[in-house]
Design a protein around this motif. Structure first.
Motif: not given
Length: 285
Positions: A85-100, A106-108
């Motif tokens: 909603e704040q303008g992040l483009p569609q695509g694939r992003y990496t997330i760093l979590t305690r699970a790995g 993200v789709a448009n």
């Protein structure tokens, strides 16, 4: 210090229902006790703290009102729905979590899918183990009671009918004790359904973490999809409803990729919708 917390519903069903999460977009690392106090003030089952580490890489931390957890599907969906909603483009992003390290797609069209860990099947249980907290005569004996994890360990508890599922009134104090003894986050009760493309209706109970019931849980439904892949019919797409008895009907989708019987990738997704924003004031510690 004032902290802006966005209120976002994840896994909305036709722009209604879903499960609310607090989302805090951080420009710097916050102290753990500040995050706990913010999560307690917001009061949602989870509040996620999001910090961009690098281009396309985000660090996510998840807090219940009483504790930090390794991973939370609905809070992740909420976070990226807000970023979209704040303008992040569609695509694939990496997330760093305690699970790995995981990824988010993200789709448009507004739909967000997040990768989960491949399933780990843990111990199976005799139904009488749950006699203190659930009506064991509602158990669907055609399926096992088993703990499964795709990031968080939950017990899959099959119920024989939708009517019995909706009528459950657990003893939450006894359940919290049981969950703690078994080392699980919660109990994911479900009943199979033939309602269109919906595979099952679910209810999730995690009183040990201060969450008697929540209306959408991404990680536990991923575990359920993997469980049904093993014990029912293997398929690539699962759709679950949750939160019906809470008047917060949510739609959770799970996609599996597998070769023969081995699951190689798990993703959970749905739609998110920002419903508001709160400012939380935390006095100096």
């Amino acid at each position: 210090m004032n902290y802006k917390v966005f209120l976002v519903n994840a896994f909305c069903n036709d722009k209604r229902g879903g499960n609310g999460a607090g989302v805090v977009l951080c420009s710097a690392v916050l102290e753990r006790n500040i995050k706990l106090r913010i999560a307690a003030e917001i009061g949602y089952s989870e509040t996620v703290f999001v910090r961009e580490e690098d281009e396309g890489v985000f660090h996510l931390e998840y807090f219940t009102p009483v504790e930090e957890v390794d991973l939370c599907g609905h809070a992740t969906i909420a976070a990226f729905a807000l970023l979209l909603e704040q303008g992040l483009p569609q695509g694939r992003y990496t997330i760093l979590t305690r699970a790995g390290r995981l990824y988010v797609d993200v789709a448009n069209n507004g739909k967000v899918f997040m990768q989960q860990c491949c399933p780990v099947f843990h111990e199976q249980y005799h139904v009488e183990t749950f006699a203190s907290c659930l009506p064991v005569d509602y158990y669907n004996a055609d399926l096992p009671i088993q703990a499964v994890s795709t990031g968080l360990k939950d017990i899959m508890f099959p119920i024989d009918t939708i009517e019995h599922l909706r009528s459950l009134t657990p003893d939450f104090e006894a359940m919290a004790q049981l969950n703690k003894q078994q080392g699980v986050v919660g109990i994911h009760a479900f009943a199979l359904t033939k309602n269109g493309d919906t595979i099952a209706e679910c209810r999730n109970f995690a009183p040990q973490y201060g969450i008697n019931e929540e209306s959408a849980t991404g990680t536990s439904n991923c575990a359920l999809a993997c469980y049904l892949h093993r014990y029912e019919k293997p398929q690539t797409h699962y759709r679950f409803l949750q939160g019906v008895t809470m008047q917060q009907t949510s739609a959770i989708e799970v996609i599996l990729q597998f070769q023969q019987e081995t699951i190689q990738e798990v993703k959970v997704g749905g739609y998110g919708l920002t419903t508001g924003m709160r400012t939380v004031t935390i006095e100096s510690l």
